[in-house]
Motif scaffolding. Structure first.
Motif, short mmCIF file in Angstrom:
data_model
loop_
_atom_site.label_atom_id
_atom_site.label_comp_id
_atom_site.label_asym_id
_atom_site.label_seq_id
_atom_site.Cartn_x
_atom_site.Cartn_y
_atom_site.Cartn_z
N ALA A 1 0.78 -1.37 -0.11
CA ALA A 1 0.19 0.07 0.36
C ALA A 1 0.97 1.79 -0.14
O ALA A 1 0.13 2.24 -0.52
CB ALA A 1 -0.82 0.19 1.08
N ASP A 2 2.02 1.55 0.87
CA ASP A 2 2.98 1.80 0.69
C ASP A 2 4.02 2.64 -0.47
O ASP A 2 4.05 3.97 -0.84
CB ASP A 2 3.80 2.18 2.02
CG ASP A 2 3.12 2.29 3.34
OD1 ASP A 2 1.66 2.31 3.27
OD2 ASP A 2 3.30 2.31 4.64
N LEU B 1 2.60 2.08 -3.42
CA LEU B 1 1.59 2.00 -4.63
C LEU B 1 1.25 3.78 -3.87
O LEU B 1 0.46 4.43 -5.13
CB LEU B 1 0.29 1.63 -4.21
CG LEU B 1 0.95 -0.09 -4.83
CD1 LEU B 1 -0.98 -0.81 -4.78
CD2 LEU B 1 0.75 0.33 -6.26
N SER B 2 0.54 4.02 -2.97
CA SER B 2 0.52 5.56 -2.71
C SER B 2 2.01 6.59 -2.99
O SER B 2 1.64 7.66 -3.53
CB SER B 2 1.48 6.07 -0.84
OG SER B 2 2.07 6.60 -0.18
N GLU C 1 1.88 5.93 -7.10
CA GLU C 1 -0.02 7.35 -7.74
C GLU C 1 0.38 8.53 -8.16
O GLU C 1 -0.38 8.58 -8.83
CB GLU C 1 -1.24 6.80 -6.35
CG GLU C 1 -0.79 8.02 -5.47
CD GLU C 1 -2.18 7.78 -5.16
OE1 GLU C 1 -3.16 7.31 -5.78
OE2 GLU C 1 -2.46 8.18 -4.42
#
Lengths: 426, 426
Positions: free
Chosen positions: A247-248, A250-251, A254
């Motif tokens: 998740a991190d 991808l943050s 993005e």
């Protein structure tokens, strides 16, 4: 996402600094010299050409700011206010104090801290709106007690700024908001126009034109660092949760196709789980296309033999953001030499620092964490040395000072001391 | 020396920043790329061309350093040692500490201070030798605990460096001294060669080629400021001794024809006495020709109506060196906003700070004291932010962080928080 075993020359992992396109540089130079000569008139003209806006006045009015509140969600406003409070609290700790030291012979030496007189904050316009950028650039300047803070931001075709930008500025008490963007705004800040007094320092992110313009005016005014694409490195052992790591990554991904998201781990199994989780979460993202290109081009999971080797990889990469998700992250803190911001433990997602915790999100990119710091209060103050010698101190040390000056062939330096002491014969 | 009454727009007193000659820039670019590609071989070749030296080895040997002691006067050596001690003592006060702050919800935020890994110090060669420059650039890096400090300096035609340079370096414990100067030395420091590991930051003064090269490699490595010609402003009222004022103006003027020496006073009589004293002392100086041209081109005595107006002139000039010779100089300290170093009282000659007192003589020139600081220990360290959130802190603040991220259109940022909290559904 590729998985790679760490081996050989770690330096090759470093990303190289990107050069500014010469054609951008030459058109920026033209805009700068035009605004320097023709002032507001030139700015108006470029704003019409580049932003499509025909402005009757450069400055945002109080009414515009008030009206903007209707368009900002209450939760967002609460978040902005709480974040501002946290950022102010953290940055207050950074404020340096003037100090002095005294000696028995009457000598006083010191270091005086003085805020800059004026600062310009560039706020990008267009579709992506970043109120957090305003908080991160304005609050440190306010904590430093900079008297005049001007914001500049390009208007849309209707000559308006985004409501969230106006509300954030108003929450912070920023009075002067000048509607202009690009190199023309940087020129107006650096050289001044009839309506805009020049500033001493320009901060804030922008596109290549803004970056090139800041680089050109550097020296005439001060600037903050030129930001490159964003980076994250997650250092993790087998205790880490692969969904959090993914998740991190991808943050970061993005943000920009050129963003770089890298995990460094000692566990083969984790490496594979991270790769799978990245793919799974990627498919659910609204900005999937951008994130995917970033992961494919610049993403990687490096597998190291030992935690020590993994830390060495981190230090070579000198990332903008570093997350440490290991059994005891504090154990590694002393070994981490180069990183803009260090996020410790599994609940310290990068977003926490990007928006809210209180630390600054303007961080050194592209490996410059080797020698650069996060934006901080000291970027908005400067130091002056203080030297105060007594007759006793000068009498005693005068001969040494004079002989040092003569060694360097600077006779007048020696005489300036001797004229004041018993040695003086001039 | 001209005497002028202060009037009108004070901003016009500011000196403008000089531009780098484009032909210098292009030949520097060529040298940089050549050294980047061919390394030591290219450096050798340029050293032969520019310095006339045909070196068998780049590095100074221990024997060369030891032999140099025979050529340095004992008084000078004592002065160097005492100055080094004073500089070390003053700069030790500048060392910043890592700090942390904790909150009841488990949050830890902090700021970590880490020395740079490696620094290169440029020391000019040629006829003028400045051991003081070595002290001023090396000691702050040592106080910061920089592990690797490399000195570079152009050799003479015999392939040798000046004894005073070698002795000073040896006194400070500088081990690696690489015999090269100009843009080729800057390139070697920035990109590395087979015999020289690259550094993270380059400091130290140099000619236009060195300055242009530093500007080019900036971003790839860090650099200190690009120094312009030297400046002094003496702020004085009728209590000042005109011989002291004149002596100090001349100690600046003897540096360089482009140096600027200005007195600002409230007294007409003092203004005339300063002018006469400058002329009298000028005639006795070995470097009279240089000093005279500096005084004629850039020297002035400004006469202000009031002390407040005089201070305003000082702040507009933002001088590198400011001397305050008034009845109570400390009364004015709070009003002085822009100056690199502030010398208070009649015994604080600029030479005291140039060589000996302990403050740094590398100071912002050309009005950049508006936003720049003297070279200091923090120039050789960098900061990293520390963020450590607990589950409690994230649970409590997660919704605000997520709503802020969504306002900016960055969904993955929001999800990175939610995946860790009860809101998480991913």
């Amino acid at each position: 996402m590729r998985i790679e075993r760490v081996k050989g020359e770690l330096k090759s992992l470093r990303r190289s600094v990107e050069m500014i396109d010469p054609s951008v540089q030459s058109s920026v130079k033209e805009i700068l010299s035009d605004v320097k000569q023709r002032g507001d008139e030139a700015v108006s003209q470029y704003t019409k050409t580049f932003d499509g806006a025909d402005l009757s006045s450069f400055f945002v009015t109080e009414e515009e700011k008030q009206a903007a509140y209707e368009h900002v969600n209450k939760d967002v406003l609460r978040a902005i206010r709480q974040a501002a409070e946290n950022i102010r609290e953290y940055h207050a700790r950074q404020l340096e104090q003037t100090w002095m030291m005294t000696k028995d012979d009457g000598t006083i030496l010191g270091q005086k801290i003085t805020p800059l007189d004026s600062v310009g904050v560039y706020v990008p316009g267009g579709t992506a709106v970043y109120p957090s950028t305003i908080l991160m650039n304005v609050i440190p300047a306010q904590v430093a007690k900079v008297e005049r803070i001007v914001m500049v931001s390009p208007p849309n075709a209707e000559g308006k700024l985004h409501p969230a930008v106006l509300v954030t500025a108003h929450e912070l008490g920023v009075k002067d908001i000048y509607k202009a963007g690009g190199a023309q705004a940087v020129a107006a800040l650096a050289y001044g126009t009839k309506t805009l007094e020049p500033v001493d320092k320009i901060v804030g992110p922008g596109n290549v034109f803004v970056a090139a313009a800041k680089r050109e005016v550097f020296g005439h005014v001060d600037i903050d660092m030129i930001a490159g694409p964003s980076e994250i490195v997650v250092l993790c052992d087998d205790s880490a949760n692969p969904s959090y790591v993914a998740a991190d990554l991808l943050s970061q991904a993005e943000h920009d196709e050129r963003a770089s998201a890298i995990a460094v781990t000692t566990s083969n199994a984790l490496a594979e789980n991270i790769r799978d989780e990245v793919e799974r979460q990627l498919q659910q993202l609204p900005r999937e296309a951008i994130a995917r290109r970033s992961i494919e081009s610049y993403g990687a999971v490096y597998v190291a033999e030992t935690l020590a080797e993994a830390v060495e990889v981190v230090n070579q990469l000198a990332p903008e953001h570093l997350e440490v998700m290991t059994k005891d992250p504090y154990l590694l803190l002393g070994k981490i030499k180069h990183a803009g911001a260090i996020f410790l433990g599994e609940y310290s997602a990068e977003s926490v620092g990007d928006y809210f915790a209180g630390t600054n999100h303007v961080l050194p990119t592209n490996g410059t964490a080797r020698f650069s710091s996060p934006l901080n209060v000291s970027d908005f103050t400067k130091k002056s040395s203080i030297i105060s010698y007594s007759k006793q101190a000068l009498d005693q040390n005068g001969p040494l000072i004079a002989s040092f000056a003569r060694e360097e062939g600077l006779e007048a330096h020696a005489r300036a001391v001797e004229i004041r002491t018993k040695e003086g014969e001039v």
